[in-house]
Design a protein around this motif. Structure first.
Motif, short mmCIF file in Angstrom:
data_model
loop_
_atom_site.label_atom_id
_atom_site.label_comp_id
_atom_site.label_asym_id
_atom_site.label_seq_id
_atom_site.Cartn_x
_atom_site.Cartn_y
_atom_site.Cartn_z
N GLN A 85 0.86 -1.17 0.00
CA GLN A 85 0.00 0.00 0.00
C GLN A 85 0.90 1.22 0.00
O GLN A 85 1.97 1.22 0.60
N VAL A 86 0.47 2.27 -0.67
CA VAL A 86 1.29 3.48 -0.74
C VAL A 86 0.45 4.70 -0.40
O VAL A 86 -0.75 4.71 -0.53
N ASN A 87 1.12 5.74 0.02
CA ASN A 87 0.49 7.03 0.28
C ASN A 87 0.68 7.86 -0.98
O ASN A 87 1.81 8.08 -1.41
N LEU A 88 -0.40 8.36 -1.54
CA LEU A 88 -0.32 9.09 -2.80
C LEU A 88 -0.18 10.60 -2.63
O LEU A 88 -0.37 11.35 -3.56
N ALA A 89 0.19 11.05 -1.42
CA ALA A 89 0.22 12.49 -1.15
C ALA A 89 0.96 13.27 -2.24
O ALA A 89 0.51 14.33 -2.65
N ASN A 90 2.08 12.76 -2.71
CA ASN A 90 2.87 13.48 -3.70
C ASN A 90 3.01 12.72 -5.01
O ASN A 90 3.97 12.92 -5.74
N THR A 99 -10.55 9.48 -5.96
CA THR A 99 -10.41 9.38 -4.51
C THR A 99 -10.68 10.78 -3.97
O THR A 99 -11.06 11.68 -4.72
N GLY A 100 -10.46 10.99 -2.69
CA GLY A 100 -10.66 12.31 -2.14
C GLY A 100 -9.73 13.36 -2.71
O GLY A 100 -10.05 14.55 -2.73
N GLU A 111 -8.82 1.88 -0.04
CA GLU A 111 -9.12 3.29 -0.30
C GLU A 111 -10.53 3.46 -0.84
O GLU A 111 -10.96 2.72 -1.72
N SER A 112 -11.26 4.45 -0.32
CA SER A 112 -12.60 4.75 -0.84
C SER A 112 -12.49 5.44 -2.19
O SER A 112 -11.71 6.38 -2.34
N SER A 114 -14.73 0.65 -1.58
CA SER A 114 -13.27 0.49 -1.56
C SER A 114 -12.81 0.14 -2.98
O SER A 114 -13.60 -0.33 -3.80
N PHE A 115 -11.53 0.37 -3.26
CA PHE A 115 -11.02 0.03 -4.58
C PHE A 115 -11.26 -1.45 -4.88
O PHE A 115 -11.64 -1.81 -5.99
N ALA A 116 -11.09 -2.32 -3.89
CA ALA A 116 -11.29 -3.76 -4.10
C ALA A 116 -12.74 -4.05 -4.49
O ALA A 116 -13.01 -4.79 -5.43
N GLN A 117 -13.70 -3.44 -3.77
CA GLN A 117 -15.12 -3.65 -4.07
C GLN A 117 -15.47 -3.13 -5.46
O GLN A 117 -16.15 -3.80 -6.24
#
Length: 109
Positions: free
Chosen positions: A20-25, A97-98, A51-52, A71-74
């Motif tokens: 899993q990664v944080n996409l902030a940047n 995403t948000g 992630e929603s 969620s991405f999986a759903q």
């Protein structure tokens, strides 16, 4: 920018998350394979499978023909099932995403 691709494999009802990664940047990346596809479509992304997201599919005329939230999986599982019932043609898939949005072109043969 690039990023780490989340590999979500479901085997016997168990989903395995490889990374899993944080996409902030980073930019969000969506991959659909195979593309073009005939029936089975798999989606992967560099976002966490928990992630929603909101997914919208547009037809070739630019009309929204389906919305999914979850969620991405759903969402990726729902999209794969939904596409099996659709006519051949070109579709645009937008995933939000948000903080990120990405659109890819899908071709069903």
């Amino acid at each position: 920018g690039g990023g780490t691709v989340v590999n979500a494999e479901e085997v016997n009802g168990v989903t395995t998350i490889n990374r899993q990664v944080n996409l902030a940047n980073q930019d969000m990346v969506i991959t659909a394979f195979p593309n073009p596809f005939t029936e089975d479509l798999k989606l992967s992304s560099n976002i966490a499978i928990t992630e929603s997201v909101i997914a919208q599919v547009y037809d070739a005329r630019g009309r929204i023909i389906v919305n999914y939230r979850g969620s991405f999986a759903q969402v990726s599982n729902s999209m794969a099932s939904w596409f099996k019932t659709q006519a051949p043609g070109m579709y645009l898939l937008q995933l939000k995403t948000g903080t990120h949005s990405e659109t890819i072109k899908l071709l069903k043969k």
